[in-house]
Design an enzyme around this catalytic site. Structure first.
Site, PDB file in Angstrom:
ATOM      1  CE  LYS A  57      45.075  41.074  39.178  1.00 44.11           C
ATOM      2  NZ  LYS A  57      43.805  41.049  39.941  1.00 44.11           N
ATOM      3  CB  SER A 132      43.171  37.212  40.340  1.00 41.28           C
ATOM      4  OG  SER A 132      42.746  38.549  40.389  1.00 41.28           O
ATOM      5  CB  SER A 156      41.421  39.805  42.985  1.00 41.52           C
ATOM      6  OG  SER A 156      40.985  38.623  42.403  1.00 41.52           O
TER       7      SER A 156
HETATM    8  N1  GLN Z   1      38.441  34.885  43.205  1.00 43.86           N
HETATM    9  C1  GLN Z   1      37.413  35.688  42.627  1.00 43.86           C
HETATM   10  C2  GLN Z   1      37.074  35.207  41.243  1.00 43.86           C
HETATM   11  O1  GLN Z   1      37.688  34.311  40.796  1.00 43.86           O
HETATM   12  C3  GLN Z   1      37.772  37.112  42.650  1.00 43.86           C
HETATM   13  C4  GLN Z   1      38.500  37.595  41.462  1.00 43.86           C
HETATM   14  C5  GLN Z   1      38.818  39.042  41.504  1.00 43.86           C
HETATM   15  O2  GLN Z   1      38.516  39.740  42.460  1.00 43.86           O
HETATM   16  N2  GLN Z   1      39.379  39.501  40.407  1.00 43.86           N
HETATM   17  O3  GLN Z   1      36.197  35.709  40.614  1.00 43.86           O
END
Ligand code: GLN
Length: 450
Positions: A57, A132, A156
């Site tokens: 990532k 994400s 994420s």
């Molecule tokens: N969807 C969650 C957020 O927007 C999780 C993001 C993540 O785990 N990086 O914070």
């Protein structure tokens, strides 16, 4: 090895429209493959992960390679060192094939918040990839790599795994070094692993976990091995999860079917009350926004990447940040600054910290009686990408079942739970006690045969 890498590179080209990779390290990985081939031919030793094709990532540093966090603010920035997790993979001869698209700084649940365009869901291009770590999940699903390293602050790794029908592990907080992972919310962030194959996932976890002198919050606890399919395991799910308003009917019925199957197989599965469920999302968002506003203050136009043209210092800061950050990142920085501001600090930040402690305590208590907490991974399958605009709240609600493990610092895994009538994958989510990753793997091994 070379042939295998060439196949992967060809597939990445064929699937370029998915936008899963921001960069592919073509020459490098072919050279690495040749080196492994040569060593094998000469009967020289190779590492435990020799030939494993891994994508990372774009929040994870790889020395002398670009690192943008899918943000314009880091355009042109080159990593000065590799993340410890990457370093450990390389030492075992894994082949890093490229840098994967994600939501900017890991903020989002759809991958629509990337400065480099959204990632398309390979099952249905009109749907979101999840986020994400959307590029990381789609790359695994579409066989563009065998394993991806993602990051998980509130879900994420697990939510995109569920949307794409692959496996996603979020380790115990501190069990994988954060050194070289761009900070979003430091008391939550952890590098996680996505793959189709459970054994690959575990192999990578065993290589990257453990103490690291560059991350003082990393731990050196020995992770116990557990016996497969131990039917004495006790499972619990929350009544409030099944009653949850946003839960899709199909996901609910898949989940209930699985509970039934597990009971038939001799597992104890019980329902419990967890009244704190409604506080999970607000607590998570208050704390992560606060931490993000502080962490992201380092991107000021002076030290990294983008620098706007402006002669006075404050002008430089504000212009760089206005141009460099996307809408969602700005929203979170502003909210985070607000909850940390003198007049509201106690009402929001301190309060949320207290609730987090309470959540941790109650969860710990529960895990004295039960081995695993189970739920669906996300309230529904992948959703439409081109709805005029998904409201931020709609996206925040995606995290309702995953943030619990993040708030409590516990390990959790998402495994494929079956498909909806439209053929979309759903995920089964399992949370275990600290450092029980191997128990999650052995239980999941059993689940994938269900
Ligand atoms: N969807 C969650 C957020 O927007 C999780 C993001 C993540 O785990 N990086 O914070």
């Amino acid at each position: 090895m070379r042939r295998i890498i060439e196949d992967y590179l060809q597939r990445i080209k064929d699937k370029k429209h998915l936008n899963a990779f921001l960069e592919v390290f073509e020459d490098e990985c072919l050279a690495k493959a040749d080196d492994i081939d040569l060593r094998l031919a000469n009967k020289q030793p190779v590492g435990k992960l020799a030939g494993l094709v891994v994508g990372i990532k774009d929040l994870i540093s790889y020395k002398d390679h670009s690192l943008t966090c899918s943000s314009k603010i880091l355009k042109g920035f080159t990593a000065k060192f590799s993340a410890t997790a990457v370093e450990r993979l390389l030492l075992e001869d894994a082949i890093i094939i490229g840098r994967q698209n994600c939501d900017e700084f890991g903020m989002g649940s759809s991958n629509k918040n990337s400065a480099y365009g959204r990632v398309l869901n390979n099952i249905d291009n009109n749907l979101v990839a999840g986020g994400s770590s959307g590029g990381s999940a789609v790359a695994v699903q579409a066989d563009l790599c065998m394993v991806s390293l993602g990051s998980d602050t509130g879900g994420s790794v697990r939510q995109p795994a569920s949307f794409n029908g692959v496996i996603g592990l979020k380790p115990t907080y501190g069990n994988v070094s954060r050194h070289g992972l761009a900070a979003f919310a430091s008391s939550f962030d952890v590098i996680g692993i996505l793959s189709k194959d459970l054994a690959d996932n575990k192999k990578v976890f065993d290589v990257i976990c453990g103490k690291d002198e560059f991350d003082s919050s990393s731990s050196d606890v020995l992770i116990p091995e557990t016996k497969a399919t131990d039917k004495s395991k006790k499972l619990v799910y929350f009544k409030q999860v099944l009653e949850s308003e946003g839960l899709s009917e199909e996901v609910r019925s898949h989940f209930e079917t699985w509970i039934q199957k597990l009971k038939e197989q001799g597992y104890t599965v019980e329902e419990a009350n967890f009244p704190l469920l409604e506080y999970l999302l607000p607590t998570y968002y208050i704390l992560t926004m606060a931490e993000a506003s502080s962490n992201l203050s380092r991107y000021d136009g002076v030290r990294y990447g983008l620098r706007a043209k402006e002669n006075d210092l404050y002008g430089l800061y504000s212009k760089t940040r206005s141009k460099g950050f996307g809408e969602e990142v700005k929203r979170r920085i502003m909210m985070g600054t607000f909850v940390l501001s003198a007049g509201y600090y106690d009402a929001y930040y301190t309060k949320a910290q207290r609730v987090r402690s309470l959540i941790k305590e109650r969860t710990k208590e529960l895990l004295k009686t039960y081995d695993f907490i189970i739920s669906p991974t996300a309230p529904g399958p992948a959703f439409e990408a081109n709805k005029e605009k998904n409201s931020p709240i709609e996206e925040y609600l995606q995290d309702i079942f995953t943030v619990h493990a993040s708030l409590a610092g516990l390990p959790a895994i998402s495994v494929p739970m079956g498909k909806t009538k439209k053929g979309l994958p759903t995920g089964f989510h399992i949370v275990a006690n600290e450092f029980e990753e191997h128990a999650l793997y052995t239980f999941s091994e059993y689940l994938v045969t269900l």
